[in-house]
Motif scaffolding. Structure first.
Motif, mmCIF file in Angstrom:
data_model
loop_
_atom_site.group_PDB
_atom_site.id
_atom_site.type_symbol
_atom_site.label_atom_id
_atom_site.label_comp_id
_atom_site.label_asym_id
_atom_site.label_seq_id
_atom_site.Cartn_x
_atom_site.Cartn_y
_atom_site.Cartn_z
ATOM 1 N N SER A 30 46.982 11.568 41.961
ATOM 2 C CA SER A 30 47.368 11.576 40.479
ATOM 3 C C SER A 30 48.863 12.381 40.553
ATOM 4 O O SER A 30 49.071 13.708 40.290
ATOM 5 N N GLN A 31 50.248 11.622 41.116
ATOM 6 C CA GLN A 31 50.949 12.986 40.970
ATOM 7 C C GLN A 31 51.686 12.784 39.384
ATOM 8 O O GLN A 31 52.113 13.687 38.669
ATOM 9 N N ARG A 32 51.435 11.857 38.794
ATOM 10 C CA ARG A 32 51.790 12.048 37.001
ATOM 11 C C ARG A 32 50.195 13.357 36.338
ATOM 12 O O ARG A 32 51.025 14.716 35.594
ATOM 13 N N ALA A 33 49.429 13.250 36.749
ATOM 14 C CA ALA A 33 48.467 14.250 36.885
ATOM 15 C C ALA A 33 48.972 15.933 36.610
ATOM 16 O O ALA A 33 49.362 17.097 36.469
ATOM 17 N N ALA A 34 49.292 16.002 38.321
ATOM 18 C CA ALA A 34 50.076 16.463 38.889
ATOM 19 C C ALA A 34 50.686 16.952 38.583
ATOM 20 O O ALA A 34 51.648 18.545 37.773
ATOM 21 N N ARG A 35 51.950 16.482 37.881
ATOM 22 C CA ARG A 35 53.454 16.981 37.362
ATOM 23 C C ARG A 35 53.160 17.486 35.517
ATOM 24 O O ARG A 35 53.472 18.432 35.031
ATOM 25 N N ARG A 36 52.522 16.787 35.136
ATOM 26 C CA ARG A 36 51.719 17.206 33.925
ATOM 27 C C ARG A 36 51.106 18.358 33.639
ATOM 28 O O ARG A 36 51.049 19.875 32.995
ATOM 29 N N PHE A 37 49.838 19.105 34.882
ATOM 30 C CA PHE A 37 49.533 20.591 34.834
ATOM 31 C C PHE A 37 50.766 21.130 35.246
ATOM 32 O O PHE A 37 50.920 22.536 34.742
ATOM 33 N N PRO B 149 59.884 52.734 32.615
ATOM 34 C CA PRO B 149 60.345 51.515 32.527
ATOM 35 C C PRO B 149 59.292 50.613 33.451
ATOM 36 O O PRO B 149 58.880 51.068 34.037
ATOM 37 N N VAL B 150 58.381 49.680 33.287
ATOM 38 C CA VAL B 150 57.139 49.220 34.417
ATOM 39 C C VAL B 150 57.299 48.144 34.428
ATOM 40 O O VAL B 150 57.725 46.779 32.981
ATOM 41 N N ILE B 151 57.161 47.577 35.767
ATOM 42 C CA ILE B 151 57.570 46.550 36.140
ATOM 43 C C ILE B 151 55.995 45.484 35.694
ATOM 44 O O ILE B 151 54.883 46.473 36.492
ATOM 45 N N GLU B 152 54.662 45.225 35.170
ATOM 46 C CA GLU B 152 53.868 45.115 34.639
ATOM 47 C C GLU B 152 52.834 43.269 35.744
ATOM 48 O O GLU B 152 53.356 43.123 35.683
ATOM 49 N N THR B 153 52.363 44.112 36.736
ATOM 50 C CA THR B 153 51.645 43.032 37.620
ATOM 51 C C THR B 153 50.196 42.724 36.937
ATOM 52 O O THR B 153 49.710 43.411 35.961
ATOM 53 N N GLY B 154 49.668 41.475 36.870
ATOM 54 C CA GLY B 154 48.244 41.214 36.753
ATOM 55 C C GLY B 154 47.164 40.850 37.252
ATOM 56 O O GLY B 154 47.172 41.507 38.540
ATOM 57 N N VAL B 155 45.762 41.291 36.426
ATOM 58 C CA VAL B 155 44.671 40.884 37.119
ATOM 59 C C VAL B 155 45.023 39.146 37.069
ATOM 60 O O VAL B 155 45.401 38.328 36.985
ATOM 61 N N GLY B 156 43.420 38.837 38.314
ATOM 62 C CA GLY B 156 43.492 37.725 39.120
ATOM 63 C C GLY B 156 42.579 36.981 38.322
ATOM 64 O O GLY B 156 41.126 36.900 39.602
ATOM 65 N N ASN B 157 42.013 36.256 37.098
ATOM 66 C CA ASN B 157 41.108 35.170 36.927
ATOM 67 C C ASN B 157 42.372 33.836 37.351
ATOM 68 O O ASN B 157 42.648 33.315 36.328
ATOM 69 N N CYS B 158 42.673 33.331 38.148
ATOM 70 C CA CYS B 158 42.660 32.259 39.238
ATOM 71 C C CYS B 158 41.262 30.616 38.722
ATOM 72 O O CYS B 158 40.181 31.135 38.336
ATOM 73 N N HIS B 159 41.809 29.650 38.256
ATOM 74 C CA HIS B 159 41.339 28.375 37.768
ATOM 75 C C HIS B 159 41.580 27.381 39.036
ATOM 76 O O HIS B 159 42.263 27.581 39.316
ATOM 77 N N VAL B 160 40.566 26.999 39.499
ATOM 78 C CA VAL B 160 41.035 25.375 40.236
ATOM 79 C C VAL B 160 40.511 24.406 39.518
ATOM 80 O O VAL B 160 39.147 24.594 38.395
ATOM 81 N N TYR B 161 40.840 23.506 38.868
ATOM 82 C CA TYR B 161 40.534 22.087 38.012
ATOM 83 C C TYR B 161 40.296 20.889 38.509
ATOM 84 O O TYR B 161 41.426 20.404 39.599
ATOM 85 N N VAL B 162 39.401 20.705 38.720
ATOM 86 C CA VAL B 162 39.689 19.031 39.260
ATOM 87 C C VAL B 162 39.675 18.166 38.829
ATOM 88 O O VAL B 162 38.526 17.814 37.877
ATOM 89 N N ASP B 163 40.537 17.462 38.918
ATOM 90 C CA ASP B 163 41.225 16.575 37.810
ATOM 91 C C ASP B 163 39.880 15.205 38.671
ATOM 92 O O ASP B 163 39.594 15.073 39.203
ATOM 93 N N ALA B 164 40.037 13.959 36.936
ATOM 94 C CA ALA B 164 39.846 12.729 37.276
ATOM 95 C C ALA B 164 39.725 11.753 39.087
ATOM 96 O O ALA B 164 39.054 11.445 39.125
ATOM 97 N N GLU B 165 41.273 12.194 39.376
ATOM 98 C CA GLU B 165 41.224 11.400 40.417
ATOM 99 C C GLU B 165 41.365 12.306 41.763
ATOM 100 O O GLU B 165 42.470 11.933 42.519
ATOM 101 N N ALA B 166 40.765 13.240 41.565
ATOM 102 C CA ALA B 166 41.007 14.123 42.815
ATOM 103 C C ALA B 166 40.133 13.204 43.639
ATOM 104 O O ALA B 166 39.214 12.911 43.871
ATOM 105 N N ASP B 167 40.572 13.228 45.172
ATOM 106 C CA ASP B 167 39.539 13.036 46.124
ATOM 107 C C ASP B 167 38.383 14.320 46.431
ATOM 108 O O ASP B 167 39.024 15.637 46.151
ATOM 109 N N VAL C 205 49.235 22.796 43.668
ATOM 110 C CA VAL C 205 48.926 21.322 43.716
ATOM 111 C C VAL C 205 48.326 20.713 45.136
ATOM 112 O O VAL C 205 49.049 21.254 46.497
ATOM 113 N N ASN C 206 47.069 20.852 45.154
ATOM 114 C CA ASN C 206 46.675 20.385 46.163
ATOM 115 C C ASN C 206 46.501 21.350 47.076
ATOM 116 O O ASN C 206 46.364 20.730 49.117
#
Length: 424
Positions: free
Chosen positions: A347-354, A219-237, A365-366
């Motif tokens: 935006s708290q709304r954008a953060a929650r939706r993401f 039996p295997v516990i599968e780990t994964g590679v890291g193709n990680c993303h940063v999304y800069v929202d319209a309401e970002a600082d 988040v941030n």
């Protein structure tokens, strides 16, 4: 199976039976002894590692991969400190996960117990040898370690130091074993050792993980590679977004929680991209961007479909402009590896939706993607970062290295066709 493999596998099996019932104190003491031994033998560990580094350079290995391989006395000290942190963590074994008194009077408890013998197949980084051993010992498990041939000298030295240190403790030295051999045959033996090994955890690139998942009878516990993303929202600082992106990509690009793609909302692209591209260029990062990204910087390389799938592990990053948060999420779902995604927004709304839409093991988040790590989460060292959805997901610490057993206690309870009766 070879005689050499069977010898270490049976030794680990026997050690697991001795280790499982040990209380916390002797396990913690053994880990502290191991940590002290690593520091005391740092020079010889570094000397063995130098052979691996020299061999890697001779074979044309990239500097990013050599950085993952290289040890010095400071890094050995940090590895030892991670072992001490594991010793300080609560022991999960014996924890009551659930408990109740049934209507018939039976007292029912679900307890955490060790998995048994854990096989770890991993690439490159010799610190994994110690991290995995420490977490397995603390959680009452024996471990069979199969690192890459590129780190064989380092891993051999580290395992010897740990085994020698354990000889003077209540923890059996056989609980830490290095799988003999440097060819793929030894990997296959570990993957086929059903009945001797209870679970396998692969840690490395996509080809290694896929090979273990597809070929293993254990039996295997599968780990994964890291193709990680940063999304800069319209309401970002913008200032904050530039700092987070730069940290996520350039602070240490050779690790799985480094960002490999950034996405920017079209409404903030004109303000964000010139500053971001300048900061990334100054840090030596090559941006592989779409036409809209390229329009804000002369040094942008045209992006390809393969770039969006890539885990670069280098000073490269893919980039695209998106029209909405939902488009960003769709991009992440298509190209991502379900490791870590970050949103920068006021935006708290954008953060929650993401957070609700992104289906990954960790969402920031941030904050930088670089925090997805067992040590940063307070788990001590981690065994890996699981991107599957069964049993364990995200950084895997001590509780993820346990199973459970049900214990029920009665007073002569008997089950009959009429119901429960109590003998006596």
């Amino acid at each position: 199976m070879s005689t050499e493999f069977l010898k270490v596998a049976h030794a680990a099996r026997e050690a697991a039976a001795e280790l499982a019932p040990l209380p916390r104190a002797p396990k913690d003491e053994a880990l502290r002894v191991v940590a002290d031994a690593l520091v005391a033998h740092a020079a010889e560990i570094v000397e063995a590692n130098a052979k691996d580094v020299e061999q890697a350079r001779a074979q044309g290995t990239s500097e990013a991969m050599i950085d993952r391989l290289r040890l010095d006395e400071a890094r050995v000290g940090k590895i030892a400190e991670a072992v001490r942190q594991v010793a300080d963590l609560p022991d999960p074994i014996g924890e009551v996960v659930r408990g109740s008194t049934l209507p018939n009077g039976l007292e029912l408890r679900q307890l955490r117990v060790p998995l048994g013998v854990i096989g770890i197949i991993y690439e490159g980084r010799p610190n994994v040898t110690v991290d995995a051993a420490a977490l397995c010992l603390k959680s009452g498990n024996a471990v069979l370690l199969r690192g890459s041939s590129s780190a064989y000298s380092s891993n051999t030295a580290l395992v010897k130091v740990m085994q020698d240190a354990l000889e003077g403790t209540e923890v059996p030295a056989g609980a830490v074993q290095l799988v003999p051999g440097q060819t793929r045959d030894s990997v296959k033996e570990l993957m086929r050792a059903r009945g001797l090994v209870d679970v396998l955890i692969p840690r490395g690139g996509a080809s290694l993980i896929n090979s273990v998942v597809e070929e293993s009878t254990v039996p295997v516990i599968e780990t994964g590679v890291g193709n990680c993303h940063v999304y800069v929202d319209a309401e970002a600082d913008v200032d904050l977004a530039v700092q987070i992106l730069l940290n996520a990509k350039a602070q240490r690009p050779s690790v799985c929680n480094a960002a490999e793609t950034f996405l920017v909302h079209e409404d903030i692209a004109d303000a964000f991209l010139p500053r971001a591209l300048s900061a990334l260029a100054e840090a030596g990062v090559t941006v592989h961007g779409d036409e809209r990204v390229a329009g804000h910087g002369s040094g942008v390389v045209p992006v390809t479909e393969d770039d969006f799938y890539a885990e670069y592990l280098s000073l490269d990053i893919a980039a695209a402009v998106v029209g909405s948060l939902e488009e960003a999420v769709a991009h992440i779902r298509k190209y991502g590896s379900a490791h870590t995604e970050a949103i920068v927004t006021r935006s708290q709304r954008a953060a929650r939706r993401f957070v609700s839409l992104v289906d990954s093991a960790a969402v920031a988040v941030n904050a930088s993607t670089r925090f997805t790590d067992g040590g940063e989460f307070g788990f001590g060292a981690e065994i890996g970062i699981s991107t599957q959805k069964l049993h364990a997901r995200g950084p895997m610490g001590l509780p993820e290295l346990t199973s459970t057993k049900w214990v029920y206690t009665g007073e002569g309870h008997l089950r009959t066709s009429e119901g429960t009766v109590v003998a006596g």
